[in-house]
Enzyme design. Structure first.
Site, PDB file in Angstrom:
ATOM      1  N   VAL A   1      65.296 -38.404 -11.625  1.00  0.00           N
ATOM      2  CA  VAL A   1      65.371 -38.048 -10.204  1.00  0.00           C
ATOM      3  C   VAL A   1      65.206 -36.543 -10.007  1.00  0.00           C
ATOM      4  O   VAL A   1      64.507 -36.083  -9.110  1.00  0.00           O
ATOM      5  CB  VAL A   1      66.714 -38.531  -9.597  1.00  0.00           C
ATOM      6  CG1 VAL A   1      66.895 -37.994  -8.176  1.00  0.00           C
ATOM      7  CG2 VAL A   1      66.770 -40.051  -9.591  1.00  0.00           C
ATOM      8  N   ALA A   2      65.853 -35.758 -10.883  1.00  0.00           N
ATOM      9  CA  ALA A   2      65.792 -34.292 -10.768  1.00  0.00           C
ATOM     10  C   ALA A   2      64.431 -33.741 -11.165  1.00  0.00           C
ATOM     11  O   ALA A   2      63.976 -32.734 -10.621  1.00  0.00           O
ATOM     12  CB  ALA A   2      66.878 -33.665 -11.628  1.00  0.00           C
TER      13      ALA A   2
ATOM     14  N   ILE B   1      61.283 -35.479 -11.324  1.00  0.00           N
ATOM     15  CA  ILE B   1      60.095 -35.949 -10.607  1.00  0.00           C
ATOM     16  C   ILE B   1      60.062 -35.317  -9.210  1.00  0.00           C
ATOM     17  O   ILE B   1      60.993 -35.492  -8.427  1.00  0.00           O
ATOM     18  CB  ILE B   1      60.070 -37.489 -10.501  1.00  0.00           C
ATOM     19  CG1 ILE B   1      59.942 -38.109 -11.897  1.00  0.00           C
ATOM     20  CG2 ILE B   1      58.918 -37.962  -9.613  1.00  0.00           C
ATOM     21  CD1 ILE B   1      60.123 -39.609 -11.938  1.00  0.00           C
TER      22      ILE B   1
ATOM     23  N   ASP C   1      28.360 -18.900  18.220  1.00  0.00           N
ATOM     24  CA  ASP C   1      27.614 -18.708  19.456  1.00  0.00           C
ATOM     25  C   ASP C   1      27.927 -17.301  19.978  1.00  0.00           C
ATOM     26  O   ASP C   1      28.965 -16.728  19.649  1.00  0.00           O
ATOM     27  CB  ASP C   1      28.057 -19.772  20.463  1.00  0.00           C
ATOM     28  CG  ASP C   1      27.140 -19.816  21.679  1.00  0.00           C
ATOM     29  OD1 ASP C   1      26.042 -19.264  21.601  1.00  0.00           O
ATOM     30  OD2 ASP C   1      27.539 -20.402  22.691  1.00  0.00           O
TER      31      ASP C   1
ATOM     32  N   GLU D   1      59.423 -35.794  -6.114  1.00  0.00           N
ATOM     33  CA  GLU D   1      59.079 -36.823  -5.133  1.00  0.00           C
ATOM     34  C   GLU D   1      58.863 -36.237  -3.733  1.00  0.00           C
ATOM     35  O   GLU D   1      58.258 -36.855  -2.874  1.00  0.00           O
ATOM     36  CB  GLU D   1      60.147 -37.934  -5.088  1.00  0.00           C
ATOM     37  CG  GLU D   1      61.496 -37.547  -4.503  1.00  0.00           C
ATOM     38  CD  GLU D   1      62.407 -36.853  -5.508  1.00  0.00           C
ATOM     39  OE1 GLU D   1      63.531 -36.514  -5.133  1.00  0.00           O
ATOM     40  OE2 GLU D   1      61.983 -36.651  -6.667  1.00  0.00           O
TER      41      GLU D   1
ATOM     42  N   ASN E   1      68.836 -31.533  -7.482  1.00  0.00           N
ATOM     43  CA  ASN E   1      67.683 -32.161  -6.830  1.00  0.00           C
ATOM     44  C   ASN E   1      67.798 -32.076  -5.309  1.00  0.00           C
ATOM     45  O   ASN E   1      66.827 -31.774  -4.614  1.00  0.00           O
ATOM     46  CB  ASN E   1      67.597 -33.629  -7.260  1.00  0.00           C
ATOM     47  CG  ASN E   1      66.422 -34.343  -6.615  1.00  0.00           C
ATOM     48  OD1 ASN E   1      65.280 -34.015  -6.856  1.00  0.00           O
ATOM     49  ND2 ASN E   1      66.720 -35.317  -5.764  1.00  0.00           N
TER      50      ASN E   1
ATOM     51  N   ASP F   1      65.539 -28.282  -4.011  1.00  0.00           N
ATOM     52  CA  ASP F   1      64.163 -28.753  -3.855  1.00  0.00           C
ATOM     53  C   ASP F   1      63.647 -28.495  -2.440  1.00  0.00           C
ATOM     54  O   ASP F   1      62.885 -27.562  -2.215  1.00  0.00           O
ATOM     55  CB  ASP F   1      64.064 -30.253  -4.184  1.00  0.00           C
ATOM     56  CG  ASP F   1      63.724 -30.487  -5.655  1.00  0.00           C
ATOM     57  OD1 ASP F   1      63.723 -29.501  -6.420  1.00  0.00           O
ATOM     58  OD2 ASP F   1      63.484 -31.646  -6.035  1.00  0.00           O
TER      59      ASP F   1
END
Length: 871
Positions: A278-279, A281, A325, A283, A704, A708
């Site tokens: 969990v920490a 990856i 233009d 996500e 995490n 993050d």
């Protein structure tokens, strides 16, 4: 439902209780309340609860929930509470991020929604299309989207593309005549339908149906529905994340096996492996990218650049050629008539005399061959046209009286290919065609010359004098329109074939001064490695004069006309394209060829456009840019970006912002991956060295949650630096995850992991594994929080300033406060498995927590000193 195409005009007006003067303001408001907004009802959007529940679908969250259940049954209630708290907080954060991004994108969508021109209380107004009501008198012109279904009352060569309804790509010629039989939709030529596109001509229409009662509403073909599509960057990151997740899961499996081998309890080993996954990856990667892009586009919108497609943000940083233009973008689009050439003389517009037949006919032509109007001092329509009305107004000519007493009989609308507009009126009882347009085109169709003595066949000397006068005006940066007329037989129908045999009336020379900021913007573009190019329908000499003044045209550059471009082969164009800075008298096909030629050389091209015929070139360009003020709805639909102020300088700001958004995304990704790398390296080190596990599972979950999202989003809020425009455009083929980028992730993650392990070893020397674990956890958390400052910029924090991004400071202090609550509050110590620490241990954590940042900041200062010295 009534078949309006079978009903005569008088009956339709009667049914809707309206005349050609339109509804009153009060009646329009009543009908808006009764019928609702003129919008198509979209599918039901996800509610906050649904979005919140969807956060639990993620594989890692499911694994965490299983871990929480196992932890509860094993009697470890504290871990269960922490895991559930982390899951819920992550879900709340994910929901808030999703809603914020959604609101940002919806607000951008509303900014780019179309307008409609209606007649209310006898006055032509421009209103949001959603406020159009049944019975409104709608004015349609080339380039407009049809805002609602309607019956045509007055038709002037109207052609409509109805492919969105019928699937037929051919334009449909429309009519105002009553149809007598039951007909399929495609054959109802006196009707127009919502969502179709006016490609030529104009018409006055009474609105019969709005919103979901329109034909397009019935078949639920939502024209403006924009499904959420991931950008190329998001797709690339999702693919990278999934591959990285597989690698991390494999590492976690190895760590789990090593933990079992070292006699760790099965439950503890499993919990630790799950927490590490969990920490480690990232996500949050894709959602952080969406947030940063959405925030960036909001900032651009505030600076007048409305981004319609998120992927355009990524492309903006790569733009190497800007085809712009001239009128309104590089110039102010505030046309003022400076001189009138009439009767072989140059006079000021104030010297025009309505009592002179020659002057009067020129004024008739200027007022009547003109679709613009002035309402309460504000020009509605084309600036070139309403400056002609201002010229007439200055000599006390009543525009309203002339237009009321002289009814337009026929017309040939202006188009960019033939560069003329012709109308037919009865002047003093004689059917007369009035024409205005480009001198080179009109002069080739002119036979006679009128002066104060009368009309005679134009001599070669007179023709030469007109050409020389036009050249003189053009060399002074003036825009020139030519005017002519011819008297015709009553039965003669105005057509493209008989647009000739004119009597020359005169020239009107207008000035449209360059925007004050254009010169600086052009310099910024060149400094940023982009080539600005002027593309205009104006005369070559006029265009080159303006281009020189603002710095687009330099010594050694070339200017080319559309005809000269047509005569070039692909090889000839390829050989000189990098020297061409000005394209004059261009056609829509020329624009597509210019874009294509630059793209073949590997360039990312931005192209501006405002007309219906510009849409193909806007689609062809990597970044199509439509004009928000003068642009047709067609051009806005085809473009990826809309300039709300029609200003070239805004394009350069948008490029700088685009580069900044991409840089911030890159820095946020580097922050997430380098921080996660530190955790992985720390765990691998202790596993290989047969040391105790450095973190409890709840430590990793805390890291995490805390280090993050908030710091990464704060990095995404970093403001643009001036130095961004000193860099060359980014190569679009070069992705974010380059070799250099990955080396930085490993090095920076390595520094943080080194500090964490040094502190861990010092903690182990105390003989208390829990103290060592707490110290390692606190050091890693603090180091990652400090690391957020490193990733704000390539430059040192001392160069950009601590206070220049308050979001970054806020994220840091929130993190530090929460960390100290865990370290110092007894209840939270138990919950997060943190041991009490003495002052020496705390200062050790502070020192080694900030050490990686000190090292990285010193390296940045040395790098920039060397870079500056080399310059």
């Amino acid at each position: 439902m009534k078949q309006w195409y079978c009903t005569n005009q008088e009956e339709v007006l009667k049914q809707f209780m309206v005349d050609k003067e339109g509804l009153s303001k009060e009646e329009a408001e009543k009908r808006l309340d009764a019928h609702g907004r003129n919008v198509l009802v979209e599918g039901k959007k996800k509610g906050s609860l649904q979005i919140f529940l969807e956060q639990f679908k993620d594989l890692l969250v499911i694994i965490l929930m299983i871990a929480a259940v196992i932890s509860a049954f094993s009697g470890n209630l504290e871990s269960t509470i922490v895991i559930i708290a982390v899951i819920i907080l992550n879900a709340i954060l994910g929901t808030v991020q999703h809603q914020k991004a959604q609101k940002s994108l919806e607000s951008l969508k509303s900014l780019s929604s179309p307008n409609a021109k209606v007649i209310r209380d006898g006055i032509k107004l421009e209103i949001p299309s959603e406020k159009v009501v049944p019975g409104d008198i709608l004015v349609l012109e080339a380039g407009d989207f049809v805002a609602a279904d309607g019956r045509i009352l007055n038709n002037y060569s109207l052609q409509v593309n109805e492919s969105s309804l019928t699937g037929e790509s051919q334009n449909v010629d429309k009519s105002e005549d009553q149809l007598m039989e039951d007909l399929p939709l495609a054959d109802r030529t006196n009707m127009v339908y919502s969502g179709s596109l006016v490609t030529y001509g104009r018409a006055v229409v009474i609105v019969t149906e709005t919103g979901m009662n329109t034909e397009i509403g019935k078949i639920a073909a939502l024209m403006n529905q924009t499904k959420e599509k991931k950008t190329p960057l998001q797709i690339s990151l999702d693919q990278f994340s999934s591959k990285l997740a597989m690698v991390i899961m494999a590492i976690c499996a190895v760590v789990f096996a090593l933990s079992i081998y070292r006699k760790m309890a099965l439950m503890d080993a499993f919990m630790f492996a799950v927490a590490l996954a969990v920490a480690a990856i990232p996500e949050a990667l894709s959602s952080i990218v969406t947030i940063v892009q959405a925030m960036g586009t909001q900032k651009m919108a505030k600076e007048q650049a409305i981004i319609k497609e998120l992927k355009a943000v990524e492309s903006l940083g790569c733009v190497s050629v800007i085809c712009s233009d001239k009128t309104g973008t590089l110039t102010q689009n505030k046309m003022t008539v400076e001189y009138v050439y009439i009767n072989g003389k140059t006079i000021k517009p104030q010297e025009l005399d309505i009592t002179s037949q020659l002057h009067r006919y020129l004024l008739y032509d200027a007022i009547l061959t003109n679709d613009s109007s002035i309402v309460e001092g504000k020009g509605i329509g084309d600036p070139t046209e309403y400056c002609l009305l201002q010229m007439a107004d200055e000599v006390d000519v009543s525009i309203e009286i002339i237009r009321e007493n002289l009814q337009r009989l026929e017309e040939l609308p202006f188009d960019s290919d033939r560069k003329l507009m012709s109308t037919k009126y009865k002047l003093h009882g004689v059917p007369t065609v009035l024409t205005k347009g480009a001198l080179d085109v009109l002069l080739s169709r002119t036979t006679y010359f009128q002066d104060e003595k009368g009309v005679h066949e134009m001599t070669l000397q007179e023709k030469q004098e007109i050409i020389l006068k036009n050249q003189e005006f053009s060399e002074n940066g003036l825009r020139v329109l030519a005017f002519g007329y011819k008297e015709v037989e009553p039965e003669e129908v105005l057509s493209l074939e008989n647009e000739n045999g004119y009597t020359f009336l005169g020239l009107v020379a207008m000035i449209d001064p360059p925007r004050p900021e254009s010169k600086a913007a052009v310099l910024d573009a060149k400094r940023a490695g982009m080539k600005p190019i002027m593309i205009t329908g104006d005369h070559k000499i006029t265009a080159t004069a303006i281009a020189k003044e603002i710095g687009i045209f330099e010594e050694g550059d070339l200017s080319v006309t559309g005809m000269e471009l047509d005569s070039m082969s692909e090889e000839e164009l390829d050989a000189i394209i990098e020297k061409i800075s000005v394209y004059a008298r261009v056609s829509p096909e020329n624009k597509i060829r210019i874009v294509d030629a630059w793209q073949k050389k590997g360039n990312i091209v931005a192209m501006t456009g405002d007309g219906v015929n510009d849409a193909p070139a806007l689609k062809k360009a990597d970044i199509g840019i439509a004009m928000g003020i003068t642009g047709t709805e067609v051009s806005k639909d085809a473009a990826a970006m809309i300039l709300a102020d029609d200003n070239f300088a805004t394009i350069i700001k948008a490029v700088a912002n685009g580069r900044n958004v991409y840089r911030n995304i890159k820095n946020a990704i580097q922050f997430l991956l380098s921080g996660n790398m530190a955790g992985i390296l720390s765990v691998l080190y202790t596993s290989i060295m047969a040391l105790p596990v450095p973190f409890a599972p709840v430590h990793l979950l805390f890291i995490n949650l805390l280090t993050d999202s908030l710091p990464a989003i704060a990095i995404g809020m970093e403001k643009p630096e001036k130095e961004l425009l000193n860099e060359k455009p980014r190569n679009p083929k070069t992705g974010i995850l380059t070799k250099e980028f990955m080396i930085k992730i490993f090095l920076q993650g390595g520094f943080i992991a080194f500090s964490t392990m040094v502190v861990f070893h010092q903690g182990l020397e105390s003989g208390n594994k829990m103290v060592a674990s707490t110290m390692a956890f606190a050091t890693l958390t603090l180091a990652r929080l400090f690391h957020g400052f490193n990733l704000r910029s390539e430059r040192s924090i001392f160069q950009i300033g601590f206070l220049s991004n308050l979001y970054s400071l806020g994220a840091f202090f929130v993190g530090v406060i929460l960390l100290h609550l865990v370290l110092l509050v007894p209840f939270l110590q138990r919950l997060f498995e943190a041991a009490p620490l003495n002052m020496t241990q705390l200062f050790t954590i502070y020192f080694f927590g900030v050490l990686p940042t000190i090292v990285i900041q010193l390296m940045k200062l040395i790098f920039f000193y060397k870079k500056y010295k080399n310059k």
